[in-house]
Design a protein around this motif. Structure first.
Motif, PDB file in Angstrom:
ATOM      1  N   HIS A  64     -36.152  27.854  13.703  1.00 28.22           N
ATOM      2  CA  HIS A  64     -35.484  28.984  14.342  1.00 28.22           C
ATOM      3  C   HIS A  64     -36.288  29.481  15.548  1.00 28.22           C
ATOM      4  N   ILE A  65     -37.605  29.503  15.416  1.00 25.87           N
ATOM      5  CA  ILE A  65     -38.456  29.930  16.528  1.00 25.87           C
ATOM      6  C   ILE A  65     -38.310  28.996  17.712  1.00 25.87           C
ATOM      7  N   VAL A  66     -38.351  27.696  17.450  1.00 31.10           N
ATOM      8  CA  VAL A  66     -38.254  26.710  18.522  1.00 31.10           C
ATOM      9  C   VAL A  66     -36.925  26.830  19.259  1.00 31.10           C
ATOM     10  N   MET A  67     -35.831  26.990  18.505  1.00 30.97           N
ATOM     11  CA  MET A  67     -34.519  27.077  19.136  1.00 30.97           C
ATOM     12  C   MET A  67     -34.401  28.326  20.001  1.00 30.97           C
ATOM     13  N   THR A  68     -34.824  29.475  19.474  1.00 30.52           N
ATOM     14  CA  THR A  68     -34.722  30.723  20.236  1.00 30.52           C
ATOM     15  C   THR A  68     -35.621  30.687  21.468  1.00 30.52           C
ATOM     16  N   LEU A  69     -36.825  30.161  21.328  1.00 27.40           N
ATOM     17  CA  LEU A  69     -37.719  30.053  22.482  1.00 27.40           C
ATOM     18  C   LEU A  69     -37.144  29.117  23.536  1.00 27.40           C
ATOM     19  N   ASN A  70     -36.496  28.056  23.101  1.00 27.67           N
ATOM     20  CA  ASN A  70     -35.877  27.124  24.042  1.00 27.67           C
ATOM     21  C   ASN A  70     -34.773  27.821  24.843  1.00 27.67           C
ATOM     22  N   GLU A  71     -33.914  28.552  24.146  1.00 23.63           N
ATOM     23  CA  GLU A  71     -32.832  29.275  24.819  1.00 23.63           C
ATOM     24  C   GLU A  71     -33.384  30.351  25.747  1.00 23.63           C
ATOM     25  N   ILE A 194     -42.217  41.848  32.379  1.00 20.56           N
ATOM     26  CA  ILE A 194     -41.197  42.613  31.664  1.00 20.56           C
ATOM     27  C   ILE A 194     -40.034  41.712  31.262  1.00 20.56           C
ATOM     28  N   ALA A 195     -39.750  40.709  32.083  1.00 19.56           N
ATOM     29  CA  ALA A 195     -38.611  39.840  31.826  1.00 19.56           C
ATOM     30  C   ALA A 195     -38.815  38.924  30.626  1.00 19.56           C
ATOM     31  N   ALA A 196     -40.059  38.594  30.303  1.00 20.44           N
ATOM     32  CA  ALA A 196     -40.312  37.665  29.200  1.00 20.44           C
ATOM     33  C   ALA A 196     -39.777  38.190  27.862  1.00 20.44           C
ATOM     34  N   PRO A 197     -40.120  39.422  27.438  1.00 16.78           N
ATOM     35  CA  PRO A 197     -39.516  39.933  26.194  1.00 16.78           C
ATOM     36  C   PRO A 197     -38.014  40.131  26.312  1.00 16.78           C
ATOM     37  N   ALA A 198     -37.542  40.513  27.515  1.00 20.20           N
ATOM     38  CA  ALA A 198     -36.105  40.735  27.694  1.00 20.20           C
ATOM     39  C   ALA A 198     -35.325  39.440  27.500  1.00 20.20           C
ATOM     40  N   ALA A 199     -35.864  38.327  27.973  1.00 22.32           N
ATOM     41  CA  ALA A 199     -35.187  37.043  27.805  1.00 22.32           C
ATOM     42  C   ALA A 199     -35.073  36.671  26.329  1.00 22.32           C
ATOM     43  N   LEU A 200     -36.127  36.934  25.566  1.00 17.61           N
ATOM     44  CA  LEU A 200     -36.090  36.638  24.130  1.00 17.61           C
ATOM     45  C   LEU A 200     -35.027  37.481  23.432  1.00 17.61           C
ATOM     46  N   LEU A 201     -34.969  38.763  23.783  1.00 18.52           N
ATOM     47  CA  LEU A 201     -33.962  39.641  23.192  1.00 18.52           C
ATOM     48  C   LEU A 201     -32.553  39.183  23.551  1.00 18.52           C
ATOM     49  N   GLY A 202     -32.353  38.802  24.811  1.00 17.15           N
ATOM     50  CA  GLY A 202     -31.036  38.311  25.214  1.00 17.15           C
ATOM     51  C   GLY A 202     -30.629  37.057  24.467  1.00 17.15           C
ATOM     52  N   ALA A 203     -31.593  36.156  24.251  1.00 17.14           N
ATOM     53  CA  ALA A 203     -31.288  34.927  23.515  1.00 17.14           C
ATOM     54  C   ALA A 203     -30.918  35.220  22.068  1.00 17.14           C
ATOM     55  N   ILE A 204     -31.651  36.151  21.444  1.00 20.03           N
ATOM     56  CA  ILE A 204     -31.352  36.500  20.047  1.00 20.03           C
ATOM     57  C   ILE A 204     -29.974  37.129  19.937  1.00 20.03           C
ATOM     58  N   LEU A 235     -38.223  38.262   9.949  1.00 22.47           N
ATOM     59  CA  LEU A 235     -37.712  37.607  11.150  1.00 22.47           C
ATOM     60  C   LEU A 235     -37.813  38.523  12.359  1.00 22.47           C
ATOM     61  N   ALA A 236     -37.540  39.810  12.155  1.00 23.47           N
ATOM     62  CA  ALA A 236     -37.652  40.764  13.259  1.00 23.47           C
ATOM     63  C   ALA A 236     -39.092  40.886  13.736  1.00 23.47           C
ATOM     64  N   LEU A 237     -40.043  40.868  12.803  1.00 22.87           N
ATOM     65  CA  LEU A 237     -41.448  40.946  13.188  1.00 22.87           C
ATOM     66  C   LEU A 237     -41.897  39.684  13.913  1.00 22.87           C
ATOM     67  N   VAL A 238     -41.394  38.536  13.497  1.00 26.94           N
ATOM     68  CA  VAL A 238     -41.696  37.290  14.203  1.00 26.94           C
ATOM     69  C   VAL A 238     -41.169  37.364  15.638  1.00 26.94           C
ATOM     70  N   ALA A 239     -39.940  37.864  15.793  1.00 24.90           N
ATOM     71  CA  ALA A 239     -39.362  38.013  17.129  1.00 24.90           C
ATOM     72  C   ALA A 239     -40.193  38.984  17.972  1.00 24.90           C
ATOM     73  N   GLY A 240     -40.618  40.088  17.361  1.00 22.16           N
ATOM     74  CA  GLY A 240     -41.455  41.043  18.085  1.00 22.16           C
ATOM     75  C   GLY A 240     -42.780  40.457  18.498  1.00 22.16           C
ATOM     76  N   LEU A 241     -43.370  39.642  17.624  1.00 25.41           N
ATOM     77  CA  LEU A 241     -44.639  38.993  17.945  1.00 25.41           C
ATOM     78  C   LEU A 241     -44.474  38.019  19.103  1.00 25.41           C
ATOM     79  N   LEU A 242     -43.405  37.249  19.097  1.00 23.35           N
ATOM     80  CA  LEU A 242     -43.145  36.316  20.192  1.00 23.35           C
ATOM     81  C   LEU A 242     -42.939  37.053  21.506  1.00 23.35           C
ATOM     82  N   ALA A 243     -42.191  38.160  21.465  1.00 24.62           N
ATOM     83  CA  ALA A 243     -41.984  38.956  22.671  1.00 24.62           C
ATOM     84  C   ALA A 243     -43.303  39.501  23.197  1.00 24.62           C
TER      85      ALA A 243
END
Length: 267
Positions: A64-71, A194-204, A235-243
């Motif tokens: 799931h991490i790989v797919m979201t990071l790819n998007e 600033i765009a890096a976390p925003a892109a992850l949120l948009g992908a999710i 999963l939310a904490l993993v997403a927050g850590l990646l952001a």
């Protein structure tokens, strides 16, 4: 001397994390213990979330991490690439600045949750992976920030340097290459930060609409439908850590690529 100034930045950050975790733990055991319709409360304790993560194992989270990071990465490149191209075009053709800013503001004002279903209808279900809708929303999430940040930075060039290029026969494009890009680099990197976390949120968010088979958004949706609160939070904490890692990455790039902004030597 204030305590915050006496401590190094990493120590103040660690204290902040400890305070947040403590408030989370207390809230989970008191205020939200019986909240919601989920057994055990709507907010699990940090220990429950860690136990869920350990029980699932990295093998569950990694695909799931790989797919979201790819998007997020593809959307990040598309959105920021178009934003930087538009900002550069504005400096070469100043007459289009108002139009460019209007386009950027429109992309910012349109709620993602409203345009997501429309994007899914237009783009259609993903033919394989990754999700086109997730990529589109990731690109949309970063466009406004990078356009505005880039224009502010590129316009901050020293007028004397611009005049010198003109005196030697340089065009607006030469000014952009020789002067404006260097002067605008700190602002551009801050916008990308600033765009890096925003892109992850948009992908999710895009994964909620895009019918993807894998991704953090899909996993959270499935866990929510199964009333697995601990997994949703993990999963939310993993997403927050990646952001946070994405934000930190561009902060480090900015620190070393533009040392003059911190008064340090490039060596």
């Amino acid at each position: 001397m204030p305590i915050s100034r006496a401590l190094p930045s990493w120590a103040t950050g660690l204290i902040g994390v400890i305070v947040v975790v403590a408030l989370w733990w207390v809230s989970a055991l008191t205020i939200f213990q019986n909240a919601g319709s989920v057994p055990g409360g709507a907010i699990p304790t940090p220990a429950d979330v860690v136990a869920q993560f350990t029980g699932d194992g990295i093998g569950f989270y990694w695909p799931h991490i790989v797919m979201t990071l790819n998007e997020a990465a593809i959307g990040f490149l598309w959105g920021n690439g178009l934003a930087l191209l538009l900002a550069g075009l504005v400096l070469i053709v100043p007459r289009i600045e108002k139009i460019a800013l209007q386009v950027a503001v429109i992309t910012y004002c349109v709620p993602i949750v409203a345009i997501g279903p429309i994007a899914y209808t237009v783009i259609g279900p993903p033919r394989g992976e990754p999700s086109g809708t997730a990529i589109f929303l990731a690109a949309l999430s970063v466009f406004f920030t990078t356009v505005v940040g880039s224009l502010v930075g590129l316009k901050a060039a020293d007028q004397a340097s611009l005049d010198l290029v003109t005196v030697y026969g340089g065009t607006k494009f030469t000014q952009l290459r020789k002067v404006r890009i260097i002067a605008g680099m700190p602002s551009v990197l801050n916008a990308l930060q600033i765009a890096a976390p925003a892109a992850l949120l948009g992908a999710i968010l895009g994964e909620y609409f895009g019918g993807a088979e894998r991704g953090l958004g899909v996993a959270m949706l499935v866990a929510g439908n199964a009333a697995n609160v601990e997994r949703v939070w993990s999963l939310a904490l993993v997403a927050g850590l990646l952001a946070g890692l994405g934000y930190l990455l561009f902060a480090l790039v900015s620190r070393f690529a533009t040392p003059w902004t911190t008064g340090r030597s490039s060596s």
